[in-house]
Design a protein around this motif. Structure first.
Motif, PDB file in Angstrom:
ATOM      1  N   ARG A 130       0.831  -1.206   0.000  1.00  0.00           N
ATOM      2  CA  ARG A 130       0.000   0.000   0.000  1.00  0.00           C
ATOM      3  C   ARG A 130       0.865   1.256   0.000  1.00  0.00           C
ATOM      4  N   ARG A 131       1.961   1.229   0.761  1.00  0.00           N
ATOM      5  CA  ARG A 131       2.819   2.409   0.852  1.00  0.00           C
ATOM      6  C   ARG A 131       3.489   2.742  -0.482  1.00  0.00           C
ATOM      7  N   ARG A 132       3.517   1.810  -1.405  1.00  0.00           N
ATOM      8  CA  ARG A 132       4.113   2.081  -2.716  1.00  0.00           C
ATOM      9  C   ARG A 132       3.169   2.879  -3.611  1.00  0.00           C
ATOM     10  N   HIS A 133       1.899   2.961  -3.224  1.00  0.00           N
ATOM     11  CA  HIS A 133       0.902   3.770  -3.953  1.00  0.00           C
ATOM     12  C   HIS A 133       0.878   3.431  -5.441  1.00  0.00           C
ATOM     13  N   ARG A 134       0.904   2.162  -5.728  1.00  0.00           N
ATOM     14  CA  ARG A 134       0.776   1.718  -7.107  1.00  0.00           C
ATOM     15  C   ARG A 134      -0.435   0.809  -7.217  1.00  0.00           C
ATOM     16  N   TYR A 135      -0.937   0.670  -8.464  1.00  0.00           N
ATOM     17  CA  TYR A 135      -2.157  -0.114  -8.650  1.00  0.00           C
ATOM     18  C   TYR A 135      -2.170  -0.655 -10.085  1.00  0.00           C
ATOM     19  N   PRO A 136      -2.446  -1.969 -10.243  1.00  0.00           N
ATOM     20  CA  PRO A 136      -2.475  -2.544 -11.591  1.00  0.00           C
ATOM     21  C   PRO A 136      -3.785  -2.219 -12.310  1.00  0.00           C
ATOM     22  N   LEU A 137      -3.660  -1.743 -13.561  1.00  0.00           N
ATOM     23  CA  LEU A 137      -4.822  -1.340 -14.353  1.00  0.00           C
ATOM     24  C   LEU A 137      -4.780  -2.022 -15.716  1.00  0.00           C
ATOM     25  N   LEU A 138      -5.965  -2.351 -16.245  1.00  0.00           N
ATOM     26  CA  LEU A 138      -6.030  -2.928 -17.583  1.00  0.00           C
ATOM     27  C   LEU A 138      -5.462  -1.935 -18.591  1.00  0.00           C
ATOM     28  N   ALA A 139      -4.507  -2.391 -19.384  1.00  0.00           N
ATOM     29  CA  ALA A 139      -3.865  -1.473 -20.339  1.00  0.00           C
ATOM     30  C   ALA A 139      -4.853  -0.937 -21.362  1.00  0.00           C
ATOM     31  N   ASP A 140      -5.909  -1.699 -21.685  1.00  0.00           N
ATOM     32  CA  ASP A 140      -6.883  -1.278 -22.701  1.00  0.00           C
ATOM     33  C   ASP A 140      -8.071  -0.525 -22.107  1.00  0.00           C
ATOM     34  N   ASP A 141      -8.095  -0.330 -20.778  1.00  0.00           N
ATOM     35  CA  ASP A 141      -9.258   0.339 -20.157  1.00  0.00           C
ATOM     36  C   ASP A 141      -8.777   1.122 -18.945  1.00  0.00           C
ATOM     37  N   LEU A 142      -8.133   2.257 -19.202  1.00  0.00           N
ATOM     38  CA  LEU A 142      -7.516   3.040 -18.129  1.00  0.00           C
ATOM     39  C   LEU A 142      -8.435   4.165 -17.672  1.00  0.00           C
ATOM     40  N   PRO A 143      -8.405   4.510 -16.385  1.00  0.00           N
ATOM     41  CA  PRO A 143      -9.199   5.646 -15.893  1.00  0.00           C
ATOM     42  C   PRO A 143      -8.547   6.976 -16.279  1.00  0.00           C
ATOM     43  N   SER A 144      -9.324   8.040 -16.197  1.00  0.00           N
ATOM     44  CA  SER A 144      -8.783   9.369 -16.465  1.00  0.00           C
ATOM     45  C   SER A 144      -7.897   9.810 -15.310  1.00  0.00           C
ATOM     46  N   VAL A 145      -6.823  10.494 -15.639  1.00  0.00           N
ATOM     47  CA  VAL A 145      -5.942  11.027 -14.614  1.00  0.00           C
ATOM     48  C   VAL A 145      -6.640  12.169 -13.887  1.00  0.00           C
TER      49      VAL A 145
END
Length: 298
Positions: A179-194
């Protein structure tokens, strides 16, 4: 005495006097009739009526003496019960009453508070229980002693050591480090808006600040990110932060809850219920920050 009370007669046509009410006991009634020979039983009020302008004070004194008599009798019976079946424990001391000293335990407090006439003595730093409550103390003692032993410093430290070495604790530490790394895996073809608040399974409502394009190696991630289940698609890392209260207030809620497709990709538009929880948490965080830094308050 339990359930004993009196009050002046209320109707104008009644004679001056007081009503006395106490649990029925043949010997108690005999003592009452001897003390108040003019008393009469009232079926209407289910009480004894004692006539006279000073009846209230006289009934008060009599009830107080009866309460003392009952306490003395109860203490005598309790002492006999203790002598016949004593409690042997390092947590119990016998004096003119029973005194209990244990390490702090919520369970012990709950049990002792349920015992009639038990009270905390701040000077002695002990709970005091009169002998008339011995039977109730005896009934609750196994739970009291068990909780007291679990609260001993050595026992607490033994449990903490066992937890530190447990598999569950190891996974918890790894999860916290991830959690402290503040990273999250996301589908490369369906990304959320920044910079848009979205809901996630693990971290609640967050804002993604960067989509790195770095491919995720999925082998070690299912334990932390259950939505990373498909081997035929690519996942990339996104960097996230918690959404601020202002961002949460501006976020428009979804009309329906997220479905299987949204959960499988790991993020979705939050519902009103999810936003309410996130806003409440954000308010608490901002409140704590203001308290830590009062000079920054506007």
């Amino acid at each position: 005495m339990a359930d004993s009370k009196h009050h002046p007669a209320q109707r104008k046509q009644d004679k001056p006097g007081a009503l006395a009410n106490f649990p029925y006991d043949r010997m108690t009634v005999e003592r009452f009739r001897e003390a108040f020979p003019r008393a009469r039983w009232s079926d209407e009020r289910r009480s004894w009526f004692v006539p006279g302008k000073t009846a209230a004070r006289r009934v008060d004194r009599w009830l107080a003496r009866e309460a003392e008599l009952v306490a003395v009798h109860g203490d005598s019976r309790g002492r006999d019960a203790y002598a016949f079946d004593p409690i042997s424990s390092p947590y119990l001391e016998v004096a003119d009453d029973l005194r209990i000293r244990t390490p702090y335990s919520k369970t012990v407090l709950q049990e002792l508070r349920a015992i009639p006439w038990a009270s905390w003595d701040d000077e002695l730093r002990a709970w005091r229980v009169p002998f008339r409550s011995y039977e109730e103390l005896r009934r609750r003692w196994p739970r009291i002693e068990k909780a007291a032993r679990r609260s001993e410093p050595e026992e607490r430290e033994r449990r903490r050591a066992a937890e530190r070495d447990s598999e569950a604790q190891r996974i918890t530490r790894l999860r916290y480090a991830e959690r402290r790394r503040h990273r999250y895996p996301l589908l490369a073809d369906d990304l959320p808006s920044v910079d848009r608040a979205v809901a996630t399974e693990q971290y609640g409502v967050v804002v993604f600040t960067e989509l790195s394009g770095e491919l995720v190696e999925p082998s070690a991630l299912p334990a932390f990110y259950p939505h990373v289940m498909r081997a035929d698609v690519d996942y990339v890392w996104g960097t996230w932060r918690s959404a601020t209260l202002a961002e949460l207030i501006k976020t428009w809620p979804a009309r329906r809850e997220a479905g299987p497709m949204e959960h499988s990709r790991g993020w979705w538009q939050p519902t009103l219920a999810e936003l309410r929880v996130a806003r409440r948490n954000a308010r608490s965080i901002e409140h704590r920050r203001r308290n830590r830094n009062p000079s920054r308050m506007s």
